[in-house]
Design an enzyme around this catalytic site. Structure first.
Site, PDB file in Angstrom:
ATOM      1  CB  CYS A 161      -0.905  -0.046   1.233  1.00  0.00           C
ATOM      2  SG  CYS A 161      -1.753   1.494   1.602  1.00  0.00           S
ATOM      3  CB  CYS A 182       0.553   1.568   4.145  1.00  0.00           C
ATOM      4  SG  CYS A 182      -1.188   1.105   4.126  1.00  0.00           S
TER       5      CYS A 182
END
Length: 139
Positions: A59, A62
């Site tokens: 991600c 992230c």
């Protein structure tokens, strides 16, 4: 938008550097349900707020917010910062109804008091500041 859908597929044979990049500072990695339970019990005993970052190595948002999350863990030592990889703990993450990553849960006495979905740095720090204002600083 600052978050990744959990159901995105990704093949990553080498995520050995994930924990180094994602969990520096005072961030503690949760790799089992047992370690989660132990950390929450420790936080209860120490009257600490817990922030749990449900995240994934693939991600982008992230990865973008991980260094900031680590900085916050050093700036707010009275809070326990946890990191849960949704791919490593799939069933556990599903039990928290994670729909996108990153998702941050703010817990007091093991119960959710707030939540933030997405890699929104200002909002994350705003929620941390708000929660620390109501928690006694006797730790």
């Amino acid at each position: 938008m600052g978050n990744c859908l959990k159901y995105q597929t990704h093949d990553d044979d080498d995520d050995s550097d994930h924990h180094v990049a994602f969990a520096s500072g005072n961030v503690q990695i949760i790799t089992t349900k047992e370690s989660w339970d132990q950390k929450l019990e420790q936080a209860r005993r120490d009257s600490k707020i817990v922030i749990a970052n449900f995240s994934a190595t693939w991600c982008g948002p992230c990865r973008m917010i991980a260094p900031y999350y680590s900085e916050l863990s050093e700036k707010y030592p009275t809070i326990m910062f946890l990191l849960v990889d949704v791919d490593e703990l799939t069933d556990f993450s599903s039990s928290w109804d994670i729909k996108a990553t990153p998702t941050f849960f703010f817990l007091k006495d093991g119960k959710e008091v707030d939540k933030l979905v997405g890699a929104n740095k200002p909002e994350l720090e705003k929620k941390i500041a708000a929660i620390t204002d109501v928690v006694p600083h006797n730790q």
